[in-house]
Design an enzyme around this catalytic site. Structure first.
Site, short mmCIF file in Angstrom:
data_model
loop_
_atom_site.label_atom_id
_atom_site.label_comp_id
_atom_site.label_asym_id
_atom_site.label_seq_id
_atom_site.Cartn_x
_atom_site.Cartn_y
_atom_site.Cartn_z
N LYS A 58 0.86 -1.18 0.00
CA LYS A 58 0.00 0.00 0.00
C LYS A 58 0.90 1.24 0.00
CE LYS A 58 -3.54 2.78 0.46
NZ LYS A 58 -4.39 3.06 -0.72
N CYS A 70 -2.61 9.50 -6.74
CA CYS A 70 -3.74 9.24 -5.85
C CYS A 70 -4.85 10.25 -6.10
CB CYS A 70 -3.34 9.29 -4.38
SG CYS A 70 -4.81 9.08 -3.34
O1 RRO Z 1 -5.93 5.36 -1.02
C1 RRO Z 1 -6.58 5.71 -2.02
O2 RRO Z 1 -7.66 6.35 -1.92
C2 RRO Z 1 -6.12 5.45 -3.38
C3 RRO Z 1 -4.83 5.66 -3.81
BR1 RRO Z 1 -3.46 6.21 -2.67
C4 RRO Z 1 -4.51 5.47 -5.18
O3 RRO Z 1 -3.37 5.68 -5.64
N1 RRO Z 1 -5.49 5.07 -6.00
C5 RRO Z 1 -6.77 4.86 -5.58
O4 RRO Z 1 -7.63 4.50 -6.38
N2 RRO Z 1 -7.05 5.04 -4.26
#
Ligand code: RRO
Length: 311
Positions: A45, A131
């Site tokens: 993650k 993100c």
């Molecule tokens: O954590 C998120 O909301 C998230 C991330 Br960091 C990302 O790079 N892509 C996504 O769809 N959700």
């Protein structure tokens, strides 16, 4: 029997399929499940400097054609993931891994990358420039000037193998501009694509996730054509030393085959992994090998990037 083995930079993988960041990668337990599965690797993650709780729930929903999420970058802090991948690299027969990270500001990103540079971790690093879900923070890679500045600074001190996770682009001029920036730097890979940002899914006259009044990143079937276009556009434009990781809409061997045909050296599975669990890797690997066998292909090199056009 055809092989789905691959390499990214100097790292070898027995299988080209792995998880997409955000799915099955928040805790050691989840990462362990991917490590024990048929996947060739895992990515952690995206980790920030400090641990984050993320956005309020519900913040993920499956739909008939894929998924929507606005997780908001919940994570245990990059050090948690750095410790884990470093621990694994010291074990015999460990797979090679990807450590994903980003700061909440360029300064934080540099602080994290400097700590990784100084650490004993020798594996691959993925900088998440895409993100879509942190309120008030635009997707970095939609701003080419900022992206260029960040990468220029990063490569003034960072010497370990680094790639970037990209948002989808939707215009040929943007493919050209983005590729011109990435070609300036010794990136090992680009990963196309992150979720399509800020979609909206409605059920019974109501949004299905709570953050941002229902706006969230879209994954699954909806995004495959966009993902394939991004993989192929960058395959055509990037220096051959920059490899492509294909992510988006992969739920069958055929989907993975198409990503590789477009130029991907590794293929990541997000929504389908969330919906099916780590067994998905065995199923899709078998489906991919069956397609390869039916076409007489023994390795990914036999068809990678060899997409046919209409004369
Ligand atoms: O954590 C998120 O909301 C998230 C991330 Br960091 C990302 O790079 N892509 C996504 O769809 N959700």
């Amino acid at each position: 029997m055809p092989s789905t083995a691959t390499t990214i930079g100097n790292f070898a993988f027995d299988n080209c399929l792995m998880n997409a960041a955000g799915v099955y990668c928040m805790t050691r337990e989840e990462l362990d499940a991917i490590e024990q599965s048929a996947a060739g690797s895992f990515v952690t993650k995206t980790g920030t400097l400090e641990e984050r709780a993320g956005n309020p729930e519900p913040r993920y929903a499956d739909t008939a054609l894929g998924s929507i999420n606005s997780m908001g970058l919940p994570n245990m802090g990059f050090q948690y993931y750095l410790d884990y991948v470093t621990e694994l690299q010291n074990q015999p027969n460990s797979k090679n891994h990807f450590l994903s990270l980003v700061g909440m500001s360029p300064e934080e990103t540099h602080t994290i990358l400097k700590e990784i540079e100084a650490s004993s971790y020798q594996g691959l690093v993925e900088l998440n420039l895409s993100c879509p879900n942190v309120p008030g923070k635009p997707q970095i890679a939609y701003d080419f000037e900022t992206t260029d500045q960040i990468l220029a600074e990063v490569f003034s001190y960072f010497t370990k193998p680094l790639g970037v996770k990209l948002p989808p682009y939707f215009d040929i001029v943007h493919f050209d501009q983005a590729a011109a920036v990435f070609n300036k730097y010794p990136l090992v890979f680009v990963n196309c694509i992150n979720s399509i940002g800020n979609g909206l899914v409605i059920e019974d006259e109501k949004v299905v996730i709570k953050p941002k009044n229902g706006f969230g990143g879209i994954g699954g079937d909806y995004v495959k054509p966009t993902a394939l276009a991004n993989v192929h556009a960058f395959y055509q434009r990037l220096n051959p030393s920059i490899q492509i990781i294909g992510t988006g809409g992969v739920k069958s061997g055929r989907d993975a085959f198409e990503h590789i045909l477009c130029g991907a050296s590794m293929v990541q599975i997000g929504t389908a992994l969330h919906q099916e669990g780590p067994q998905v890797f065995e199923r899709i690997t078998k489906e991919l090998k069956d397609i390869m066998a039916s076409k007489g292909y023994n390795s990914l090199e036999d068809f990678r990037g060899k997409l046919n056009y209409i004369d």
